[in-house]
Scaffold this motif. Structure first.
Motif, PDB file in Angstrom:
ATOM      1  N   GLY A 118       0.808  -1.212   0.000  1.00 19.22           N
ATOM      2  CA  GLY A 118       0.000   0.000   0.000  1.00 19.22           C
ATOM      3  C   GLY A 118       0.842   1.263   0.000  1.00 19.22           C
ATOM      4  N   VAL A 119       0.176   2.389  -0.105  1.00 17.82           N
ATOM      5  CA  VAL A 119       0.879   3.671  -0.208  1.00 17.82           C
ATOM      6  C   VAL A 119       1.076   4.334   1.142  1.00 17.82           C
ATOM      7  N   THR A 120       0.321   3.929   2.167  1.00 14.45           N
ATOM      8  CA  THR A 120       0.515   4.397   3.538  1.00 14.45           C
ATOM      9  C   THR A 120       0.297   3.206   4.461  1.00 14.45           C
ATOM     10  N   ALA A 121       0.761   3.324   5.698  1.00 12.53           N
ATOM     11  CA  ALA A 121       0.496   2.279   6.690  1.00 12.53           C
ATOM     12  C   ALA A 121      -1.019   2.182   6.889  1.00 12.53           C
ATOM     13  N   GLY A 122      -1.529   0.977   6.873  1.00 12.81           N
ATOM     14  CA  GLY A 122      -2.961   0.770   7.065  1.00 12.81           C
ATOM     15  C   GLY A 122      -3.786   0.778   5.795  1.00 12.81           C
ATOM     16  N   HIS A 123      -3.154   0.991   4.631  1.00 17.34           N
ATOM     17  CA  HIS A 123      -3.870   0.967   3.348  1.00 17.34           C
ATOM     18  C   HIS A 123      -4.562  -0.394   3.218  1.00 17.34           C
ATOM     19  N   ALA A 124      -5.839  -0.367   2.868  1.00 18.93           N
ATOM     20  CA  ALA A 124      -6.617  -1.601   2.702  1.00 18.93           C
ATOM     21  C   ALA A 124      -7.430  -1.515   1.420  1.00 18.93           C
ATOM     22  N   LEU A 125      -7.730  -2.674   0.851  1.00 26.13           N
ATOM     23  CA  LEU A 125      -8.649  -2.788  -0.280  1.00 26.13           C
ATOM     24  C   LEU A 125      -9.892  -3.504   0.207  1.00 26.13           C
ATOM     25  N   VAL A 126     -11.047  -2.950  -0.078  1.00 20.31           N
ATOM     26  CA  VAL A 126     -12.323  -3.568   0.292  1.00 20.31           C
ATOM     27  C   VAL A 126     -12.944  -4.084  -0.996  1.00 20.31           C
ATOM     28  N   ILE A 127     -13.223  -5.388  -1.022  1.00 24.62           N
ATOM     29  CA  ILE A 127     -13.566  -6.091  -2.261  1.00 24.62           C
ATOM     30  C   ILE A 127     -14.827  -6.926  -2.062  1.00 24.62           C
ATOM     31  N   PRO A 128     -15.801  -6.827  -2.986  1.00 24.72           N
ATOM     32  CA  PRO A 128     -16.964  -7.719  -2.884  1.00 24.72           C
ATOM     33  C   PRO A 128     -16.574  -9.149  -3.249  1.00 24.72           C
ATOM     34  N   ARG A 129     -17.270 -10.101  -2.656  1.00 21.32           N
ATOM     35  CA  ARG A 129     -16.994 -11.517  -2.945  1.00 21.32           C
ATOM     36  C   ARG A 129     -17.509 -11.930  -4.319  1.00 21.32           C
ATOM     37  N   VAL A 130     -18.449 -11.191  -4.886  1.00 22.48           N
ATOM     38  CA  VAL A 130     -18.940 -11.486  -6.235  1.00 22.48           C
ATOM     39  C   VAL A 130     -18.168 -10.631  -7.228  1.00 22.48           C
ATOM     40  N   HIS A 131     -18.040 -11.119  -8.446  1.00 23.48           N
ATOM     41  CA  HIS A 131     -17.335 -10.356  -9.466  1.00 23.48           C
ATOM     42  C   HIS A 131     -18.251  -9.274 -10.022  1.00 23.48           C
ATOM     43  N   VAL A 132     -17.889  -8.052  -9.745  1.00 27.19           N
ATOM     44  CA  VAL A 132     -18.539  -6.867 -10.295  1.00 27.19           C
ATOM     45  C   VAL A 132     -17.401  -6.042 -10.861  1.00 27.19           C
ATOM     46  N   ALA A 133     -17.465  -5.698 -12.126  1.00 29.43           N
ATOM     47  CA  ALA A 133     -16.327  -5.056 -12.791  1.00 29.43           C
ATOM     48  C   ALA A 133     -15.973  -3.694 -12.203  1.00 29.43           C
TER      49      ALA A 133
END
Length: 146
Positions: free
Chosen positions: A64-79
């Motif tokens: 990540g770009v800073t400490a604590g950077h997170a990605l939140v991602i749905p479990r289904v594929h949505v483009a």
């Protein structure tokens, strides 16, 4: 008041609230070759920070770009954010829960390559910020002298 994509003025034209748009249940669709679908399906490694029934939060692959950077991602594929508003809203809800814990932060998503989307699976970046961290957003000019 908005009903099924029609715009109607509120003011007594229609009694009561609009009915909910009928929604076809979405199976847990995954796209082969999608790196986030592979992570969600347990077929690729990731540091999972938090899990919900419909969403996960992971650490970006390169930290990540800073400490604590997170990605939140749905479990289904949505483009992207525009493909399924319900999935997008649920993903934002989970990002907002994390943002409440993070303090000052950016919550960012992109739609399309012109808007810097590199993985065609909806994901929200939660980027914790501090004064003077020097991190520039893509549309922010560099401060004088840098």
């Amino acid at each position: 008041m908005v009903c099924y994509g029609e715009f109607r003025e509120a003011g007594g034209e229609l009694p009561g609230a609009c009915p909910q748009r009928p929604r076809t249940p979405r199976p847990p669709a995954r796209r082969s070759g999608c790196p986030f679908c592979l992570i969600v399906g347990g077929r690729a490694p990731a540091t999972v920070l938090r899990e919900w029934p419909e969403t996960i939060a992971i650490r970006p692959h390169h930290g990540g770009v800073t400490a604590g950077h997170a990605l939140v991602i749905p479990r289904v594929h949505v483009a992207d954010v525009a493909e399924d508003p319900v999935v997008s809203a649920t993903t934002m809800l989970r990002a907002a829960e994390l943002a409440a814990e993070a303090g000052d932060c950016n919550v960012i998503t992109s739609r399309g390559t012109s808007a810097t989307q590199t993985v065609r699976h909806l994901h929200l970046h939660l980027v914790p910020r501090t004064d003077g961290d020097g991190l520039l957003l893509p549309w922010t000019a560099a401060p004088a002298g840098r």
